[in-house]
Scaffold this motif. Structure first.
Motif, short mmCIF file in Angstrom:
data_model
loop_
_atom_site.label_atom_id
_atom_site.label_comp_id
_atom_site.label_asym_id
_atom_site.label_seq_id
_atom_site.Cartn_x
_atom_site.Cartn_y
_atom_site.Cartn_z
N GLN A 114 -16.05 39.56 22.97
CA GLN A 114 -14.94 39.55 23.18
C GLN A 114 -14.05 40.17 22.13
O GLN A 114 -12.43 41.02 23.08
CB GLN A 114 -14.63 37.72 22.93
N LYS A 115 -14.03 40.64 21.13
CA LYS A 115 -13.48 41.67 20.75
C LYS A 115 -12.90 42.95 21.38
O LYS A 115 -12.71 43.17 20.82
CB LYS A 115 -13.26 40.79 19.35
N VAL A 161 -21.86 27.14 17.33
CA VAL A 161 -21.18 27.83 16.99
C VAL A 161 -21.47 29.13 16.45
O VAL A 161 -20.38 30.29 16.59
CB VAL A 161 -20.48 27.48 15.28
N LEU A 195 -20.13 35.51 21.02
CA LEU A 195 -19.58 36.02 22.79
C LEU A 195 -18.16 36.37 21.85
O LEU A 195 -17.43 37.18 22.28
CB LEU A 195 -19.68 34.85 23.55
N SER A 196 -18.04 35.94 20.69
CA SER A 196 -16.36 35.99 20.48
C SER A 196 -16.67 37.96 20.04
O SER A 196 -15.50 38.80 20.43
CB SER A 196 -16.14 35.36 19.03
N THR A 197 -17.98 37.97 19.65
CA THR A 197 -17.76 39.57 19.08
C THR A 197 -17.40 39.74 20.10
O THR A 197 -16.73 41.40 20.25
CB THR A 197 -19.16 39.63 18.73
N GLU A 204 -7.09 47.24 24.67
CA GLU A 204 -6.41 48.06 23.85
C GLU A 204 -5.85 49.55 23.79
O GLU A 204 -4.81 49.97 24.04
CB GLU A 204 -5.97 47.35 21.86
N ARG A 260 -11.74 43.62 23.88
CA ARG A 260 -10.02 44.19 24.02
C ARG A 260 -9.99 44.78 22.83
O ARG A 260 -9.06 45.98 23.50
CB ARG A 260 -9.91 42.13 23.04
N HIS A 320 -21.14 30.94 19.99
CA HIS A 320 -19.62 30.74 20.50
C HIS A 320 -19.05 32.42 19.59
O HIS A 320 -19.18 33.18 20.16
CB HIS A 320 -18.83 30.07 20.11
N GLY A 321 -19.60 32.32 17.79
CA GLY A 321 -19.48 33.85 17.72
C GLY A 321 -19.99 34.52 18.21
O GLY A 321 -19.52 36.06 18.26
#
Ligand code: HEM
Ligand code: SF4
Lengths: 365, 230
Positions: free
Chosen positions: A346-347, A336, A342-344, A354, A350, A339-340
């Motif tokens: 990703q965000k 996790v 990588l998510s950062t 945007e 994004r 994953h956290g």
């Protein structure tokens, strides 16, 4: 023997006193786990009921159950065999042997069809047509099926007969299994134990003999009066368990002081038997009293639950459960976190996308 | 942070929320005491003159937590009946459930920048179904070890088949212990997903279990479950 004798008839014939007879009945009542209120019924049954014909078969086993049976003290095994039941056939206890003996078995089956009690010790070997256990020149499985057909009730003595026994241990080369699948739909009492307690063995057969019906059974087919309690719940070392006082090895101070054997692998907490309350050999001792943890010998498959010296978490087919569990938890934790991270990213991407879109729109306007 | 218009959705009834936090306390208590029961390391009593029944007490705490846990399910069921937002089961009978699951999974595998907005997304729903299944196994195996102290009791009659089905009571301990760890693994994943959802979408995921509301920017796909119009 055409008119079959009752227990009282036998006592009369042998010139044993009424007093001894009544004492015997009282002992039987106690041993069968019945209340003393039942004494008069026991006496009546012993006076009137003909002695039950018993055929005692031995299969895939060590005959240790017989060794146990012979040590029954109240009643004496000799009393049971000579005065309380009509034992027509037993590999171990009979004087006869060879073909006349086998012929006698056949005779008994026919003469008492539908009336006799079948006691079975030992497992059934099923592999290769059962040739790994032969009795009287035939695979035991055939003999068992033949005799069971005419039985009134079947008693499975010992963990071999109830669920396969030591020879059924992984990888079970002889295909050993308990007898329950080979006796048709006959009523069955399971009396597990390796071996069962002597007085439990005599108690069960006397119950069937005197009352002509099975004792009350639990979901596993075991007589409730003998298998209704856990060893753990009747163990005299239980106060040490509750206090958290454990022997850690066989020679430490805890073991000398008689503390609980839980940490040495004791299977008492999941074993149902009368060792804790009746104990063995006139209440002399039982494994835990002698300093050895219970191995759960009346449990199906206890032989595959080695090492006996380990309980959970060390015990288990895959290894130490707590280590496996902690490993899984740590792996998930690491997962996790990664994953956290990588998510950062990703965000961020994004948001950038945007933003770019937003800017584009602004430009177009 | 740029300002975006958001809408409040009332989702979780107080019954569910109370249940949730009692469950958290119970599971943690059960897990810690359970490990201790299995391996009573470093207990306080080291000499027989101590009057503390340490092991007995730890087991009693385990059993007390177990009974509270079972009892508090009444709140969960009540909430389920009175409030649509509490109904969290995966809607596997609806075709779009599967495509949505795949979409959410792709997002979690970091292959898609975002997933469609949900009040409760299909993967999360599946994980809850998994948790309840595990809890059910724990309750079943737990009572199967607890009640047969008296086989003739009502509990003993109801639960002793579990021990036979698993091939012996020792196996029941084994299953109970493994599943306890699996529940902890779920907890780690669950807590992370909640924190992550808050960080990624800022929809009030974590606080929703206290306030009962989520605050979404887009209209969630499963809104029709809680609001009949629209
Ligand atoms: C989420 C729920 C639960 C968790 C995480 C949990 C955890 C554990 C753990 C890890 C053990 C040790 C297993 C062993 O090695 O023997 C244990 C033992 C036990 N649990 Fe649970 N448990 C839960 C629910 C329950 C419930 C509902 C009951 C019902 C009364 C229960 C009754 C027992 C019993 C009787 C034992 C064996 C105690 C002993 O050996 O003396 N548990 N539990
Ligand atoms: S010695 Fe075994 S049966 Fe006795 S209290 Fe300890 S764990 Fe239970």
């Amino acid at each position: 023997m055409d008119k079959r004798e009752s227990m009282w008839d036998v006592y009369l014939r042998k010139g044993i006193s009424r007093r001894s007879f009544l004492k015997g009945c009282a002992a039987l009542t106690a041993m069968m786990g019945l209340s003393t209120d039942m004494l008069s019924e026991v006496v009546e049954a012993a006076e009137a009921k003909p002695l039950p014909v018993v055929i005692w078969l031995h299969g895939h086993e060590c005959t240790g159950c017989d060794e146990s049976f012979l040590r029954s003290a109240s009643p004496l095994a000799s009393d049971v065999v000579l005065n309380n039941i009509d034992l027509e056939y037993s590999h171990v206890l009979s004087a006869g042997s060879g073909e006349p003996f086998e012929a006698h078995l056949e005779e008994t089956i026919q003469k008492y069809a539908g009336q006799y009690i079948l006691a079975v010790e030992g497992a059934v070997s099923t592999k290769d047509n059962g040739i790994y256990c032969m009795t009287g020149g035939k695979p035991f499985v055939q003999t068992l099926q033949r005799v069971a057909k005419g039985a009134a009730a079947v008693i499975a003595y010992g963990t071999c007969a109830t669920s396969g026994g030591i020879q059924a241990a992984n990888p079970n080369p002889t295909g050993s299994s308990g007898i329950s699948h080979f006796i048709g739909d006959k009523p069955l009492v399971n009396v597990p134990g390796c071996p069962p307690i002597p007085e439990v063995m005599t108690g069960v057969i006397m119950h069937v003999a005197l009352f002509g019906k099975l004792p009350p059974l639990d979901g596993d087919g075991r007589p409730k009066q003998f298998y209704g309690n856990r060893i753990h719940d009747t163990c005299y070392r239980r106060p040490f368990f509750d206090a958290g006082l454990f022997a850690e090895s066989y020679d430490d101070k805890g073991s000398k002081a008689g503390w609980c054997l839980y940490k040495l692998g004791c299977r008492g907490p999941e074993t149902y038997n009368s060792c804790g309350n009746m104990r063995w050999y006139q209440g002399m001792s039982y494994p835990i009293q002698s300093g050895a943890p219970c191995i759960g010998c009346s449990n199906a498959h206890f032989w595959d639950e080695a090492p006996f010296s380990k309980r959970l978490p060390e015990y288990g087919p895959l290894g130490d459960i707590d280590k496996i569990g902690a490993g899984l938890a740590v792996a998930t934790g690491v997962g996790v976190v990664a994953h956290g991270a990588l998510s950062t990213i990703q965000k961020k991407k994004r948001q950038e996308a945007e933003q770019a879109e937003h800017d584009e729109k602004q430009v177009k306007k | 942070m740029k300002e975006v218009p958001r809408r409040i959705y009332y989702l979780f009834s107080p019954f569910l929320r109370i249940f949730h936090w009692v469950m958290v306390a119970c599971i943690l208590t059960l897990f810690v005491t359970g490990l201790f029961i299995t391996k009573p390391v470093g207990l306080l009593a080291t000499d027989p003159t101590s009057t503390m029944l340490t092991m007995d007490m730890i087991r009693s705490i385990h059993f007390l937590a177990a009974f509270i846990f079972c009892a508090v399910f009444i709140l969960r069921i009540y909430g389920f009946i009175v409030n649509k937002g509490d109904r969290l089961f995966p809607r596997v009978w609806e075709g779009h459930f599967y495509s949505e699951t795949i979409e959410v999974a792709l997002h979690y595998m970091l292959l898609k920048p975002s997933h469609a907005p949900f009040l409760r997304n299909p993967l999360a729903r599946m994980s809850y179904a998994g948790l309840y299944a595990m809890v059910f196994v724990e309750i079943l195996t737990g009572f199967a070890m607890y009640f047969p102290t008296n086989m003739n009791s009502i509990g003993g009659t109801i639960f002793s088949w579990v021990n036979i089905a698993l091939g012996g009571e020792f196996m029941t301990h084994l299953v109970h212990h493994y599943v306890a760890w699996f529940i902890i693994v779920f907890v780690i994943g669950h807590v992370y997903m909640v924190v992550r959802a808050d960080f990624m979408e800022g929809e009030g995921e974590a606080s929703s279990m206290i306030s009962g509301i989520k605050i979404l920017e887009h209209v969630p796909k499963d809104v029709n479950e809680i609001e009949s119009r629209e």
